[in-house]
Design a protein around this motif. Sequence first.
Motif, PDB file in Angstrom:
ATOM      1  N   ASN A 144       0.859  -1.185   0.000  1.00  6.81           N
ATOM      2  CA  ASN A 144       0.000   0.000   0.000  1.00  6.81           C
ATOM      3  C   ASN A 144       0.895   1.235   0.000  1.00  6.81           C
ATOM      4  OD1 ASN A 144      -2.338  -1.573   0.142  1.00  6.81           O
ATOM      5  ND2 ASN A 144      -2.245  -1.656   2.362  1.00  6.81           N
ATOM      6  N   ILE A 145       0.907   1.928  -1.117  1.00 10.50           N
ATOM      7  CA  ILE A 145       1.786   3.080  -1.301  1.00 10.50           C
ATOM      8  C   ILE A 145       1.004   4.357  -1.006  1.00 10.50           C
ATOM      9  CG2 ILE A 145       3.295   4.278  -2.914  1.00 10.50           C
ATOM     10  CD1 ILE A 145       3.520   1.679  -4.497  1.00 10.50           C
ATOM     11  N   ALA A 146       1.519   5.172  -0.107  1.00 12.46           N
ATOM     12  CA  ALA A 146       0.866   6.436   0.249  1.00 12.46           C
ATOM     13  C   ALA A 146       1.330   7.531  -0.707  1.00 12.46           C
ATOM     14  CB  ALA A 146       1.198   6.819   1.686  1.00 12.46           C
ATOM     15  N   VAL A 147       0.373   8.146  -1.396  1.00  8.96           N
ATOM     16  CA  VAL A 147       0.692   9.223  -2.337  1.00  8.96           C
ATOM     17  C   VAL A 147      -0.104  10.466  -1.961  1.00  8.96           C
ATOM     18  CG1 VAL A 147       1.245   7.633  -4.211  1.00  8.96           C
ATOM     19  CG2 VAL A 147      -1.080   8.476  -3.980  1.00  8.96           C
ATOM     20  N   GLU A 148       0.471  11.618  -2.264  1.00  8.39           N
ATOM     21  CA  GLU A 148      -0.173  12.903  -1.999  1.00  8.39           C
ATOM     22  C   GLU A 148      -0.777  13.433  -3.300  1.00  8.39           C
ATOM     23  OE1 GLU A 148      -0.468  14.690   0.807  1.00  8.39           O
ATOM     24  OE2 GLU A 148       0.628  13.327   2.134  1.00  8.39           O
ATOM     25  N   LEU A 149      -2.077  13.674  -3.281  1.00  6.23           N
ATOM     26  CA  LEU A 149      -2.768  14.208  -4.448  1.00  6.23           C
ATOM     27  C   LEU A 149      -3.178  15.649  -4.176  1.00  6.23           C
ATOM     28  CD1 LEU A 149      -5.115  11.215  -5.396  1.00  6.23           C
ATOM     29  CD2 LEU A 149      -2.843  11.729  -6.283  1.00  6.23           C
ATOM     30  N   ASP A 150      -2.886  16.522  -5.121  1.00  5.91           N
ATOM     31  CA  ASP A 150      -3.303  17.918  -4.993  1.00  5.91           C
ATOM     32  C   ASP A 150      -4.822  18.006  -5.113  1.00  5.91           C
ATOM     33  OD1 ASP A 150      -0.689  18.776  -4.731  1.00  5.91           O
ATOM     34  OD2 ASP A 150      -0.416  19.012  -6.893  1.00  5.91           O
ATOM     35  N   THR A 151      -5.426  18.760  -4.225  1.00  5.73           N
ATOM     36  CA  THR A 151      -6.879  18.903  -4.226  1.00  5.73           C
ATOM     37  C   THR A 151      -7.254  20.355  -4.474  1.00  5.73           C
ATOM     38  OG1 THR A 151      -6.920  19.247  -1.827  1.00  5.73           O
ATOM     39  CG2 THR A 151      -7.155  16.989  -2.621  1.00  5.73           C
ATOM     40  N   PRO A 152      -8.311  20.582  -5.226  1.00  2.00           N
ATOM     41  CA  PRO A 152      -8.757  21.964  -5.446  1.00  2.00           C
ATOM     42  C   PRO A 152      -9.340  22.550  -4.172  1.00  2.00           C
ATOM     43  CG  PRO A 152     -10.310  20.408  -6.409  1.00  2.00           C
ATOM     44  CD  PRO A 152      -9.129  19.607  -5.944  1.00  2.00           C
ATOM     45  N   PRO A 153      -9.310  23.860  -4.018  1.00  6.11           N
ATOM     46  CA  PRO A 153      -9.882  24.476  -2.811  1.00  6.11           C
ATOM     47  C   PRO A 153     -11.389  24.273  -2.751  1.00  6.11           C
ATOM     48  CG  PRO A 153      -9.305  26.151  -4.431  1.00  6.11           C
ATOM     49  CD  PRO A 153      -8.754  24.858  -4.948  1.00  6.11           C
ATOM     50  N   THR A 154     -11.896  24.078  -1.551  1.00  7.31           N
ATOM     51  CA  THR A 154     -13.338  23.895  -1.355  1.00  7.31           C
ATOM     52  C   THR A 154     -13.927  25.205  -0.859  1.00  7.31           C
ATOM     53  OG1 THR A 154     -12.931  23.094   0.885  1.00  7.31           O
ATOM     54  CG2 THR A 154     -13.095  21.446  -0.846  1.00  7.31           C
ATOM     55  N   GLY A 155     -14.587  25.917  -1.737  1.00  8.13           N
ATOM     56  CA  GLY A 155     -15.199  27.184  -1.361  1.00  8.13           C
ATOM     57  C   GLY A 155     -16.601  26.989  -0.821  1.00  8.13           C
ATOM     58  N   LYS A 156     -17.192  28.067  -0.354  1.00 13.47           N
ATOM     59  CA  LYS A 156     -18.555  28.023   0.160  1.00 13.47           C
ATOM     60  C   LYS A 156     -19.537  28.067  -1.007  1.00 13.47           C
ATOM     61  CE  LYS A 156     -17.414  30.232   4.547  1.00 13.47           C
ATOM     62  NZ  LYS A 156     -17.679  31.370   5.451  1.00 13.47           N
ATOM     63  N   THR A 157     -20.608  27.338  -0.871  1.00 18.45           N
ATOM     64  CA  THR A 157     -21.622  27.294  -1.915  1.00 18.45           C
ATOM     65  C   THR A 157     -22.999  27.191  -1.273  1.00 18.45           C
ATOM     66  OG1 THR A 157     -22.512  25.971  -3.742  1.00 18.45           O
ATOM     67  CG2 THR A 157     -21.222  24.804  -2.084  1.00 18.45           C
ATOM     68  N   PRO A 158     -23.988  27.895  -1.806  1.00 14.65           N
ATOM     69  CA  PRO A 158     -25.345  27.780  -1.248  1.00 14.65           C
ATOM     70  C   PRO A 158     -26.028  26.468  -1.612  1.00 14.65           C
ATOM     71  CG  PRO A 158     -25.347  29.246  -3.141  1.00 14.65           C
ATOM     72  CD  PRO A 158     -23.909  28.895  -2.877  1.00 14.65           C
ATOM     73  N   LYS A 159     -25.483  25.758  -2.610  1.00 15.11           N
ATOM     74  CA  LYS A 159     -26.072  24.484  -3.022  1.00 15.11           C
ATOM     75  C   LYS A 159     -25.550  23.364  -2.122  1.00 15.11           C
ATOM     76  CE  LYS A 159     -26.294  25.800  -7.916  1.00 15.11           C
ATOM     77  NZ  LYS A 159     -25.837  25.429  -9.284  1.00 15.11           N
ATOM     78  N   VAL A 160     -26.452  22.616  -1.544  1.00 17.58           N
ATOM     79  CA  VAL A 160     -26.071  21.528  -0.642  1.00 17.58           C
ATOM     80  C   VAL A 160     -26.963  20.321  -0.913  1.00 17.58           C
ATOM     81  CG1 VAL A 160     -25.865  20.763   1.750  1.00 17.58           C
ATOM     82  CG2 VAL A 160     -25.276  23.112   1.152  1.00 17.58           C
ATOM     83  N   ILE A 161     -26.342  19.167  -1.052  1.00 13.49           N
ATOM     84  CA  ILE A 161     -27.075  17.903  -1.155  1.00 13.49           C
ATOM     85  C   ILE A 161     -27.061  17.248   0.221  1.00 13.49           C
ATOM     86  CG2 ILE A 161     -27.138  15.608  -2.201  1.00 13.49           C
ATOM     87  CD1 ILE A 161     -25.832  16.754  -4.672  1.00 13.49           C
ATOM     88  N   GLY A 162     -28.224  17.119   0.814  1.00 15.00           N
ATOM     89  CA  GLY A 162     -28.327  16.462   2.111  1.00 15.00           C
ATOM     90  C   GLY A 162     -28.409  14.954   1.947  1.00 15.00           C
ATOM     91  N   VAL A 163     -27.759  14.227   2.846  1.00 17.65           N
ATOM     92  CA  VAL A 163     -27.732  12.764   2.783  1.00 17.65           C
ATOM     93  C   VAL A 163     -28.191  12.218   4.124  1.00 17.65           C
ATOM     94  CG1 VAL A 163     -26.361  10.712   2.311  1.00 17.65           C
ATOM     95  CG2 VAL A 163     -25.800  12.865   1.165  1.00 17.65           C
ATOM     96  N   ASP A 164     -29.286  11.479   4.095  1.00 14.40           N
ATOM     97  CA  ASP A 164     -29.813  10.837   5.299  1.00 14.40           C
ATOM     98  C   ASP A 164     -29.342   9.388   5.315  1.00 14.40           C
ATOM     99  OD1 ASP A 164     -31.587  10.648   7.663  1.00 14.40           O
ATOM    100  OD2 ASP A 164     -32.741   9.286   6.376  1.00 14.40           O
ATOM    101  N   LEU A 165     -28.647   8.989   6.378  1.00 20.40           N
ATOM    102  CA  LEU A 165     -28.125   7.634   6.508  1.00 20.40           C
ATOM    103  C   LEU A 165     -29.047   6.807   7.387  1.00 20.40           C
ATOM    104  CD1 LEU A 165     -24.351   8.459   7.116  1.00 20.40           C
ATOM    105  CD2 LEU A 165     -25.495   8.013   4.950  1.00 20.40           C
ATOM    106  N   GLY A 166     -29.184   5.546   7.042  1.00 24.67           N
ATOM    107  CA  GLY A 166     -30.050   4.674   7.827  1.00 24.67           C
ATOM    108  C   GLY A 166     -29.760   3.215   7.545  1.00 24.67           C
ATOM    109  N   ARG A 167     -30.474   2.348   8.226  1.00 24.86           N
ATOM    110  CA  ARG A 167     -30.325   0.913   8.016  1.00 24.86           C
ATOM    111  C   ARG A 167     -31.286   0.403   6.956  1.00 24.86           C
ATOM    112  NH1 ARG A 167     -31.157  -1.648  13.655  1.00 24.86           N
ATOM    113  NH2 ARG A 167     -32.125  -3.150  12.243  1.00 24.86           N
ATOM    114  N   ARG A 168     -32.511   0.885   6.961  1.00 16.84           N
ATOM    115  CA  ARG A 168     -33.487   0.427   5.967  1.00 16.84           C
ATOM    116  C   ARG A 168     -33.084   0.898   4.579  1.00 16.84           C
ATOM    117  NH1 ARG A 168     -39.622   1.675   7.282  1.00 16.84           N
ATOM    118  NH2 ARG A 168     -38.995   0.416   9.073  1.00 16.84           N
ATOM    119  N   ASP A 169     -32.737   2.163   4.469  1.00 13.32           N
ATOM    120  CA  ASP A 169     -32.118   2.712   3.267  1.00 13.32           C
ATOM    121  C   ASP A 169     -30.731   3.189   3.667  1.00 13.32           C
ATOM    122  OD1 ASP A 169     -34.270   2.227   1.653  1.00 13.32           O
ATOM    123  OD2 ASP A 169     -35.148   4.214   1.892  1.00 13.32           O
TER     124      ASP A 169
END
Length: 384
Positions: free
Chosen positions: A154-179
């Motif tokens: 298992n080789i550890a590599v560093e990947l460049d990531t783009p900056p995460t800015g603020k956005t009014p768009k949000v996808i909500g995710v509900d976690l559960g056992r049934r779904d």
Amino acid sequence: MSQTVSVRCKLIVPQELRQEIDRTLQGFANACNQILDTAKQKNCWNTAKLHHLVYRPVRAATGLKANHVCQALRRVISNAKAVKQVHKFRPTSLTLDARTFKYRESDQAVGVTLMSGRVWLKLKIGGYQIALLRGQKPTSATLSKTKQGDYYINIAVELDTPPTGKTPKVIGVDLGRRDIATASNGRSWSGEHIQAVRDRFSRVRAKVQSKRTRSSRRLLRRLSGRERRYQTWLNHNISKTLVRDAQAIGAALAFEDLTGIRDCLNQKSRSKAERRRTNNWAFYQLRMFVAYKAAIAGVPVVLVPPAYTSQTCHKCLHIHPERGKSYRNGKSFKCGHCGWEGDADHNAAQVISLLGATVNSPEIPKLSCPLGPLGIGIKPAPCA
């Protein structure tokens, strides 16, 4: 910013080197166990102090290289800080650093320092691993041996990531056992099949363990890990889809912070099967998969408090005015205030999306969360 990912590569190991690798793995495990025993006896968990206590005795007893002993010491200290601690190390893996490991891109090979010296091993990898390793100069890796006798690194590599800015768009995710997961954009992943798989494996394990024969133990070894691998594969697919959807529209992802939910649920009077199903719920793994994939894609991930998310109507932001009662009934939700009716998990995902938008962009007030006298959990924020 950067994100560290582990690239798992299969090694092509000649037959004459297998014994030497196994000897190094055994020596590393012995070193870890010796260091662990010393740390317990001396009650010393400081890295520098423990190093002075164990370095020379461990090198003399195991014959390991200096850096192997240092890595064994770091592994023992890390294990002491872990939630699930290992009480005896087995010869299954070896931690490598810049002095004991080197990656060569020209012929896709790695140099690994064993007890006898440096050896070069070819990688058996595909396009996915080659793309991740292209142009990289990794300085750390972990050599491991599977139960089937195959060797991986298992080789550890560093990947460049783009900056995460603020956005009014949000996808909500509900976690559960049934779904397993329900997103506010309409996607949903049923947990019916994975629950059936878990129940089937539980029945098979119980039946086979009761036999207590050699053949039953061989069967258990073959079955071990199948359920976990299937759950991991499923969570990888779900997380990949969620991140791709969010990246396509420039949205953030919002999850409930479910820390401690197992302890809370297990305090209630429940059957053995229900406790097993709750303890097998892999919501944290899914969230971690989303976190690192989102970091690489530049998608923000926010956590929101889970209180009242399943009881609040996402249209009018009201909950049932009587304490102990809810507009939710199983998988259905019918608001008694505005009359909205639909899937309860989709409603919860919409509420999480609203909360996530408030957390991700606090300068744009949308919601406040006071608990009103009539039990109203979420109200619109007052206009400026």
